[in-house]
Design a protein around this motif. Sequence first.
Motif, PDB file in Angstrom:
ATOM      1  N   ARG A 402     -23.634  20.583  34.589  1.00  0.00           N
ATOM      2  CA  ARG A 402     -25.069  20.292  34.521  1.00  0.00           C
ATOM      3  C   ARG A 402     -25.569  20.342  33.080  1.00  0.00           C
ATOM      4  N   ILE A 403     -25.055  21.304  32.310  1.00  0.00           N
ATOM      5  CA  ILE A 403     -25.449  21.398  30.902  1.00  0.00           C
ATOM      6  C   ILE A 403     -25.004  20.149  30.144  1.00  0.00           C
ATOM      7  N   LEU A 404     -23.753  19.749  30.323  1.00  0.00           N
ATOM      8  CA  LEU A 404     -23.243  18.582  29.602  1.00  0.00           C
ATOM      9  C   LEU A 404     -23.952  17.312  30.056  1.00  0.00           C
ATOM     10  N   ASP A 405     -24.306  17.238  31.332  1.00  0.00           N
ATOM     11  CA  ASP A 405     -25.058  16.091  31.823  1.00  0.00           C
ATOM     12  C   ASP A 405     -26.439  16.036  31.165  1.00  0.00           C
ATOM     13  N   ALA A 406     -27.063  17.210  30.991  1.00  0.00           N
ATOM     14  CA  ALA A 406     -28.379  17.244  30.347  1.00  0.00           C
ATOM     15  C   ALA A 406     -28.317  16.765  28.907  1.00  0.00           C
ATOM     16  N   VAL A 407     -27.221  17.078  28.223  1.00  0.00           N
ATOM     17  CA  VAL A 407     -27.068  16.614  26.842  1.00  0.00           C
ATOM     18  C   VAL A 407     -27.134  15.090  26.766  1.00  0.00           C
ATOM     19  N   THR A 408     -26.634  14.420  27.788  1.00  0.00           N
ATOM     20  CA  THR A 408     -26.601  12.948  27.765  1.00  0.00           C
ATOM     21  C   THR A 408     -27.827  12.302  28.400  1.00  0.00           C
ATOM     22  N   THR A 409     -28.605  13.044  29.217  1.00  0.00           N
ATOM     23  CA  THR A 409     -29.692  12.407  29.962  1.00  0.00           C
ATOM     24  C   THR A 409     -31.088  12.764  29.480  1.00  0.00           C
ATOM     25  N   TYR A 410     -31.258  13.877  28.785  1.00  0.00           N
ATOM     26  CA  TYR A 410     -32.605  14.263  28.346  1.00  0.00           C
ATOM     27  C   TYR A 410     -32.975  13.525  27.063  1.00  0.00           C
ATOM     28  N   ALA A 411     -34.201  13.006  27.042  1.00  0.00           N
ATOM     29  CA  ALA A 411     -34.669  12.236  25.886  1.00  0.00           C
ATOM     30  C   ALA A 411     -35.636  13.017  25.016  1.00  0.00           C
ATOM     31  N   HIS A 412     -36.448  13.882  25.613  1.00  0.00           N
ATOM     32  CA  HIS A 412     -37.523  14.542  24.871  1.00  0.00           C
ATOM     33  C   HIS A 412     -37.306  16.040  24.683  1.00  0.00           C
ATOM     34  N   VAL A 413     -36.246  16.576  25.237  1.00  0.00           N
ATOM     35  CA  VAL A 413     -35.873  17.971  25.018  1.00  0.00           C
ATOM     36  C   VAL A 413     -34.530  17.982  24.303  1.00  0.00           C
ATOM     37  N   ARG A 414     -34.490  18.661  23.175  1.00  0.00           N
ATOM     38  CA  ARG A 414     -33.210  18.799  22.493  1.00  0.00           C
ATOM     39  C   ARG A 414     -32.358  19.822  23.236  1.00  0.00           C
ATOM     40  N   ILE A 415     -31.122  19.453  23.523  1.00  0.00           N
ATOM     41  CA  ILE A 415     -30.211  20.315  24.282  1.00  0.00           C
ATOM     42  C   ILE A 415     -28.954  20.534  23.458  1.00  0.00           C
ATOM     43  N   ALA A 416     -28.483  21.796  23.426  1.00  0.00           N
ATOM     44  CA  ALA A 416     -27.246  22.125  22.713  1.00  0.00           C
ATOM     45  C   ALA A 416     -26.382  23.024  23.581  1.00  0.00           C
ATOM     46  N   PHE A 417     -25.069  22.839  23.457  1.00  0.00           N
ATOM     47  CA  PHE A 417     -24.122  23.739  24.123  1.00  0.00           C
ATOM     48  C   PHE A 417     -23.161  24.293  23.099  1.00  0.00           C
ATOM     49  N   LEU A 418     -23.004  25.626  23.124  1.00  0.00           N
ATOM     50  CA  LEU A 418     -22.048  26.338  22.272  1.00  0.00           C
ATOM     51  C   LEU A 418     -21.047  27.048  23.176  1.00  0.00           C
ATOM     52  N   GLY A 419     -19.790  26.656  23.092  1.00  0.00           N
ATOM     53  CA  GLY A 419     -18.764  27.217  23.962  1.00  0.00           C
ATOM     54  C   GLY A 419     -17.936  28.308  23.323  1.00  0.00           C
ATOM     55  N   ARG A 420     -18.346  28.756  22.147  1.00  0.00           N
ATOM     56  CA  ARG A 420     -17.631  29.842  21.481  1.00  0.00           C
ATOM     57  C   ARG A 420     -18.315  31.172  21.770  1.00  0.00           C
ATOM     58  N   ARG A 421     -17.627  32.269  21.405  1.00  0.00           N
ATOM     59  CA  ARG A 421     -18.147  33.608  21.613  1.00  0.00           C
ATOM     60  C   ARG A 421     -18.050  34.382  20.314  1.00  0.00           C
ATOM     61  N   GLY A 422     -18.613  35.571  20.302  1.00  0.00           N
ATOM     62  CA  GLY A 422     -18.430  36.445  19.154  1.00  0.00           C
ATOM     63  C   GLY A 422     -19.694  37.207  18.807  1.00  0.00           C
ATOM     64  N   GLU A 423     -19.492  38.339  18.165  1.00  0.00           N
ATOM     65  CA  GLU A 423     -20.583  39.232  17.822  1.00  0.00           C
ATOM     66  C   GLU A 423     -21.585  38.582  16.879  1.00  0.00           C
ATOM     67  N   SER A 424     -21.098  37.894  15.848  1.00  0.00           N
ATOM     68  CA  SER A 424     -22.010  37.281  14.878  1.00  0.00           C
ATOM     69  C   SER A 424     -22.841  36.179  15.517  1.00  0.00           C
ATOM     70  N   LEU A 425     -22.210  35.368  16.369  1.00  0.00           N
ATOM     71  CA  LEU A 425     -22.945  34.309  17.054  1.00  0.00           C
ATOM     72  C   LEU A 425     -23.998  34.904  17.987  1.00  0.00           C
ATOM     73  N   GLU A 426     -23.634  35.948  18.702  1.00  0.00           N
ATOM     74  CA  GLU A 426     -24.578  36.596  19.622  1.00  0.00           C
ATOM     75  C   GLU A 426     -25.815  37.067  18.868  1.00  0.00           C
ATOM     76  N   LYS A 427     -25.607  37.692  17.712  1.00  0.00           N
ATOM     77  CA  LYS A 427     -26.742  38.197  16.927  1.00  0.00           C
ATOM     78  C   LYS A 427     -27.596  37.067  16.385  1.00  0.00           C
ATOM     79  N   LEU A 428     -26.959  36.000  15.905  1.00  0.00           N
ATOM     80  CA  LEU A 428     -27.717  34.881  15.355  1.00  0.00           C
ATOM     81  C   LEU A 428     -28.550  34.194  16.433  1.00  0.00           C
ATOM     82  N   LEU A 429     -27.974  33.999  17.610  1.00  0.00           N
ATOM     83  CA  LEU A 429     -28.721  33.405  18.717  1.00  0.00           C
ATOM     84  C   LEU A 429     -29.919  34.273  19.094  1.00  0.00           C
ATOM     85  N   ALA A 430     -29.693  35.575  19.177  1.00  0.00           N
ATOM     86  CA  ALA A 430     -30.771  36.480  19.571  1.00  0.00           C
ATOM     87  C   ALA A 430     -31.887  36.513  18.534  1.00  0.00           C
TER      88      ALA A 430
END
Length: 551
Positions: A402-430
Amino acid sequence: MRAGISVEKVEQVVFVSMEIHLGGLPTYAGGLGLLAGDLLQSAADLGYPMIGVTLLHDRGYVWHEVRGGEVVDHDEPYDPLDHHERLDLKLRIRLESGLLHLGVWRHVIRGRRGEVPVYLLDANVPENPPELRGLTSRVYIERNEDERVLKELALSLGALELVERLGILVKKFHVNESHAGFLAVELLKRYGRIESVKPKLVFTTHTPLPHGHEEYPYELVEKYYDVPVEIKEMSPDRLRLTLVLMKLAGYYNCVSKKFHMVHRAMFPGFEPDYITNGVHHTRWVEPRIAALYDEWLEGWREEPGRLIHIVSIPPARAEDVKLRCKRELVEYVNSRAHVNRSFEVGGFIAAARRRITGYKRVTLVLRRQELLEELGKRYDLQIIFSGTVHPRDASGREELERILDAVTTYAHVRIAFLGRRGESLEKLLAAGSDLWLHTPRPPFEACGTSWMRAALNMTPTLASRDGGVLEGVVDGHNGWLFGRNIMSPTEPYDESRDEEEFYVKLREALELYARDRRRYTLISMYAAATIGSYFNSHRALGEYIARAYSS
């Protein structure tokens, strides 16, 4: 360190968990492992005598790459020589199928007042046949049910032999979820009486869902392990490890007030305690936000209760730091994520960072495309999805699709998917997001902790009424709540009503951000002050010491 060397003769709490987050290593799958690592870090900070026992997991869990619109799964290998000390020690676990040999690695968690060693058990040793050497390499990823049983036996019996070989004085064994339930079974075999096991055993249950309540047919288990008749009387027909642990533990607890109520309804006649989870208050704060706290909140690193004074920080300073974090997050997303359009710093960023599985409903926000597109046009809405799916989790795969489908179908909402993990990424997202989305289907979220990490970074949460948020989020004050507070898994549940109220609350947050940025900043600061000061692992460990470990 060599086998036979003396260790300090102080009674230790031996914390046994299938997953433990250790720094930047992929030795965990989700919240259970993150919490385990945070609790042990607090023990090191506070100088409380504990050790951890887990498996090596030198190939980690899983991360996802999107290549040509398709998801490619990868493992997460690391070299234990770079991060641990190999001990001159081999454990020999006697099973009905033969000997299982385990090497031992030692990782030291260093804190403000002490150190906590974590011992990682490794089946990749030459004494084992090739088919057993990968047993301890990946978190929760096994070829079949036999391998899962063997993995749990390795953790449980390995922990017991480890403490004996190292001469560790055990105050309590703390079994973190039922994956190490064979430890309790083995204690009963050795001690012979339930009354002798109870004073040594603490058990924490973390979920109402089946994946945390291990059960196996006896004919499978007894290929590898001789189950005593007393256990079969406790758990007729099948070996239900959660049930066994509840009956053998002198103390057992749930991990939030609501989950305590849900669990009691699931297991009538049992009376657990509850200790609400908490996250480590310095580990999960983004460095720029930590520097702001250092400037204004003297002593917060030692005493997380002082985070209550975050409201004394000038809001303009908080806004400036949050903006700098947001710029870096946008740059990271635009260079590393799978996106439909480039993100912009001026837009509103909502983030959903979870282990992706059906009940967590990370895609609830995508349920009504026309309405979400309208919000996107009006408020420049941008949504980041980040998380991983277990290779055999069909509901999680559907969410990811559903997430990947949204990346291709939404026109007015920017959608991103990040499939990696890690402490630094978690902190930056938060830290870089404006709003955290925490939308599990009640009553299946035992507690949840991503919203706690977001709050520490001055990001409020929009949450369904489930788990620990009911103790920490005050609607409209330090975040937003939606939906009904369902208590029973079998109670009828109206998803469409949830969706309607979710979008009402999302619009409320977006409108406030657009109309009164200073008020939105104050809500963000209230989230950090009220949630960070209480929902931390120092407080949680203090409760375990007082109520579980001191009895």
